[in-house]
Write a protein that holds these residues in place. Structure first.
Motif, mmCIF file in Angstrom:
data_model
loop_
_atom_site.group_PDB
_atom_site.id
_atom_site.type_symbol
_atom_site.label_atom_id
_atom_site.label_comp_id
_atom_site.label_asym_id
_atom_site.label_seq_id
_atom_site.Cartn_x
_atom_site.Cartn_y
_atom_site.Cartn_z
ATOM 1 N N GLU A 136 0.729 -1.039 -0.040
ATOM 2 C CA GLU A 136 -0.098 0.062 0.050
ATOM 3 C C GLU A 136 0.985 1.174 -0.020
ATOM 4 O O GLU A 136 1.739 1.274 0.848
ATOM 5 C CB GLU A 136 -0.974 -0.089 1.312
ATOM 6 N N GLY A 137 0.821 2.073 -0.898
ATOM 7 C CA GLY A 137 1.628 3.258 -1.161
ATOM 8 C C GLY A 137 1.250 3.878 -2.302
ATOM 9 O O GLY A 137 0.596 3.786 -3.124
ATOM 10 N N PRO A 138 2.112 4.920 -2.843
ATOM 11 C CA PRO A 138 2.232 5.696 -3.968
ATOM 12 C C PRO A 138 2.455 4.896 -5.160
ATOM 13 O O PRO A 138 3.271 3.988 -5.185
ATOM 14 C CB PRO A 138 3.381 6.814 -3.591
ATOM 15 N N CYS A 139 1.674 5.536 -6.218
ATOM 16 C CA CYS A 139 2.041 5.036 -7.703
ATOM 17 C C CYS A 139 3.067 6.334 -8.277
ATOM 18 O O CYS A 139 2.692 7.434 -8.212
ATOM 19 C CB CYS A 139 0.972 4.906 -8.389
ATOM 20 N N SER A 140 4.281 5.960 -8.820
ATOM 21 C CA SER A 140 5.122 6.550 -9.440
ATOM 22 C C SER A 140 4.801 7.047 -10.714
ATOM 23 O O SER A 140 4.901 8.124 -11.004
ATOM 24 C CB SER A 140 6.535 6.154 -9.208
ATOM 25 N N SER A 141 4.330 6.037 -11.415
ATOM 26 C CA SER A 141 3.881 6.417 -12.770
ATOM 27 C C SER A 141 3.098 5.419 -13.421
ATOM 28 O O SER A 141 3.056 4.042 -13.070
ATOM 29 C CB SER A 141 5.135 6.604 -13.687
ATOM 30 N N LEU A 142 2.224 5.722 -14.435
ATOM 31 C CA LEU A 142 1.648 4.740 -15.327
ATOM 32 C C LEU A 142 2.225 5.070 -16.854
ATOM 33 O O LEU A 142 2.352 6.204 -17.154
ATOM 34 C CB LEU A 142 0.024 5.205 -15.400
ATOM 35 N N ARG A 143 2.303 4.089 -17.444
ATOM 36 C CA ARG A 143 2.933 4.097 -18.868
ATOM 37 C C ARG A 143 1.819 3.298 -19.711
ATOM 38 O O ARG A 143 1.513 1.906 -19.404
ATOM 39 C CB ARG A 143 4.351 3.532 -18.498
ATOM 40 N N GLN A 144 1.965 3.903 -20.996
ATOM 41 C CA GLN A 144 1.420 3.246 -21.998
ATOM 42 C C GLN A 144 2.161 3.488 -23.236
ATOM 43 O O GLN A 144 2.588 4.560 -23.682
ATOM 44 C CB GLN A 144 -0.126 3.757 -22.234
ATOM 45 N N GLN A 145 2.710 2.355 -23.898
ATOM 46 C CA GLN A 145 3.674 2.310 -24.913
ATOM 47 C C GLN A 145 4.725 3.410 -24.704
ATOM 48 O O GLN A 145 5.417 4.176 -25.559
ATOM 49 C CB GLN A 145 2.859 3.026 -26.041
ATOM 50 N N LYS A 146 5.273 3.179 -23.750
ATOM 51 C CA LYS A 146 6.615 3.841 -22.932
ATOM 52 C C LYS A 146 6.519 5.343 -22.734
ATOM 53 O O LYS A 146 7.216 6.044 -22.562
ATOM 54 C CB LYS A 146 7.746 3.542 -24.024
ATOM 55 N N ASN A 147 5.121 5.782 -22.780
ATOM 56 C CA ASN A 147 4.786 7.146 -22.593
ATOM 57 C C ASN A 147 4.180 7.294 -21.165
ATOM 58 O O ASN A 147 3.171 6.655 -20.946
ATOM 59 C CB ASN A 147 3.782 7.866 -23.567
ATOM 60 N N ASP A 148 4.588 8.290 -20.257
ATOM 61 C CA ASP A 148 3.850 8.635 -18.994
ATOM 62 C C ASP A 148 2.464 9.059 -19.349
ATOM 63 O O ASP A 148 2.451 9.870 -19.923
ATOM 64 C CB ASP A 148 4.772 9.513 -18.210
ATOM 65 N N VAL A 149 1.452 8.406 -18.543
ATOM 66 C CA VAL A 149 0.121 9.119 -18.751
ATOM 67 C C VAL A 149 -0.421 9.189 -17.308
ATOM 68 O O VAL A 149 -0.009 8.658 -16.292
ATOM 69 C CB VAL A 149 -0.806 8.066 -19.560
ATOM 70 N N SER A 150 -1.505 10.239 -17.037
ATOM 71 C CA SER A 150 -2.065 10.328 -15.763
ATOM 72 C C SER A 150 -3.113 9.458 -15.588
ATOM 73 O O SER A 150 -3.300 9.375 -14.342
ATOM 74 C CB SER A 150 -2.579 11.997 -15.796
ATOM 75 N N SER A 151 -3.684 8.779 -16.510
ATOM 76 C CA SER A 151 -4.839 8.009 -16.359
ATOM 77 C C SER A 151 -4.808 6.939 -17.292
ATOM 78 O O SER A 151 -4.751 6.939 -18.413
ATOM 79 C CB SER A 151 -6.077 8.706 -15.995
ATOM 80 N N VAL A 152 -5.553 5.564 -16.880
ATOM 81 C CA VAL A 152 -5.815 4.661 -17.744
ATOM 82 C C VAL A 152 -7.049 4.193 -17.529
ATOM 83 O O VAL A 152 -7.254 3.707 -16.299
ATOM 84 C CB VAL A 152 -4.599 3.577 -17.792
ATOM 85 N N SER A 153 -7.954 3.987 -18.508
ATOM 86 C CA SER A 153 -9.403 3.574 -17.997
ATOM 87 C C SER A 153 -9.508 1.907 -18.471
ATOM 88 O O SER A 153 -8.816 1.507 -19.058
ATOM 89 C CB SER A 153 -10.367 4.425 -19.104
ATOM 90 N N LYS A 154 -10.860 1.483 -18.146
ATOM 91 C CA LYS A 154 -11.059 0.112 -18.288
ATOM 92 C C LYS A 154 -10.868 -0.479 -19.714
ATOM 93 O O LYS A 154 -10.787 0.204 -20.491
ATOM 94 C CB LYS A 154 -12.471 -0.027 -17.791
ATOM 95 N N SER A 155 -10.417 -1.581 -19.531
ATOM 96 C CA SER A 155 -10.231 -2.561 -20.621
ATOM 97 C C SER A 155 -8.863 -2.127 -21.623
ATOM 98 O O SER A 155 -8.370 -2.835 -22.469
ATOM 99 C CB SER A 155 -11.212 -2.404 -21.576
ATOM 100 N N ASN A 156 -8.126 -1.103 -20.945
ATOM 101 C CA ASN A 156 -6.689 -0.824 -21.539
ATOM 102 C C ASN A 156 -5.532 -1.371 -20.779
ATOM 103 O O ASN A 156 -5.838 -1.704 -19.437
ATOM 104 C CB ASN A 156 -6.580 0.696 -21.662
ATOM 105 N N GLU A 157 -4.325 -1.632 -21.484
ATOM 106 C CA GLU A 157 -3.356 -2.175 -20.668
ATOM 107 C C GLU A 157 -2.354 -0.851 -20.357
ATOM 108 O O GLU A 157 -2.074 0.106 -21.057
ATOM 109 C CB GLU A 157 -2.643 -3.214 -21.525
ATOM 110 N N CYS A 158 -1.690 -1.214 -19.474
ATOM 111 C CA CYS A 158 -0.502 -0.139 -19.047
ATOM 112 C C CYS A 158 0.505 -0.625 -18.151
ATOM 113 O O CYS A 158 0.413 -1.989 -17.483
ATOM 114 C CB CYS A 158 -1.178 1.107 -18.114
ATOM 115 N N GLY A 159 1.317 -0.081 -17.706
ATOM 116 C CA GLY A 159 2.796 -0.453 -16.792
ATOM 117 C C GLY A 159 2.564 0.353 -15.603
ATOM 118 O O GLY A 159 2.405 1.617 -15.642
ATOM 119 N N VAL A 160 2.582 -0.126 -14.423
ATOM 120 C CA VAL A 160 2.050 0.367 -13.182
ATOM 121 C C VAL A 160 3.747 0.119 -12.590
ATOM 122 O O VAL A 160 4.191 -0.887 -12.113
ATOM 123 C CB VAL A 160 1.173 -0.351 -12.360
#
Length: 186
Positions: A136-160
């Motif tokens: 339990e703690g902070p998320c440093s970044s979310l990534r999609q296709q090697k790009n940092d993003v601020s949010s990712v919605s349902k049914s999409n894939e990302c790196g956490v």
């Protein structure tokens, strides 16, 4: 005047929720798994507040503020922390987090199953395995296709990436929850 209605051990049950609803009480839990979906639904329907923490000092601080508010006749004025799961994802695969070709942590490759994952100061992330919170703690970044993003919605894939990559205890099948924390007043 503060009164303890019931004490017990283990996760909140339907009986606990019913008792709290009929007496106007709050449920207090320490170091427990998140409530089962049916109990969570019953909590919302009954408008019963569940004060749940994994750090005993945080729980004691919140209970103390509830007691002080009740004794001052201003119940709810000081506010309490309310948590809402705004998104959840399943870990599909774990990847190394590389910096200058050197592994500095881990990235969880996830698919968002419900809601939205986001990176804001008011959210905390949980990694749940077999019903147990393992992080339990902070998320440093979310990534999609090697790009940092601020949010990712349902049914999409990302790196956490959690805690700057220092948390690396992911396993395929883990659930990652994005939890909005806010202070509720009155």
């Amino acid at each position: 005047h503060v009164k303890v209605v019931y004490c017990g051990v283990g996760p909140a049950s339907s009986t606990d929720v019913h008792l709290a609803a009929t007496t106007g009480a709050k449920l207090i839990a320490f170091n427990l798994r998140p409530p089962a979906p049916d109990i969570d639904a019953q909590l919302r329907e009954s408008n019963v507040e569940l004060l749940q923490h994994r750090v005993i000092y945080h729980l004691l601080d919140e209970v103390n503020s509830v007691i002080n508010a009740a004794e001052s006749g201003a119940a709810g004025q000081s506010g309490s922390t309310v948590e809402e799961v705004i998104g959840s994802a399943t870990v599909l695969q774990v990847f190394p987090l590389l910096l200058s070709r050197k592994e500095v942590g881990k990235v969880a490759g996830c698919r968002v199953e419900d809601g939205v994952l986001q990176v804001t100061p008011s959210v905390v992330y949980r990694v749940i395995r077999d019903g147990e919170v393992v992080y339990e703690g902070p998320c440093s970044s979310l990534r999609q296709q090697k790009n940092d993003v601020s949010s990712v919605s349902k049914s999409n894939e990302c790196g956490v990436v959690l805690d700057e990559g220092r948390f690396g205890g992911y396993k395929a099948g883990d659930m990652v929850q994005c939890v909005q924390q806010r202070t509720q007043r009155g």
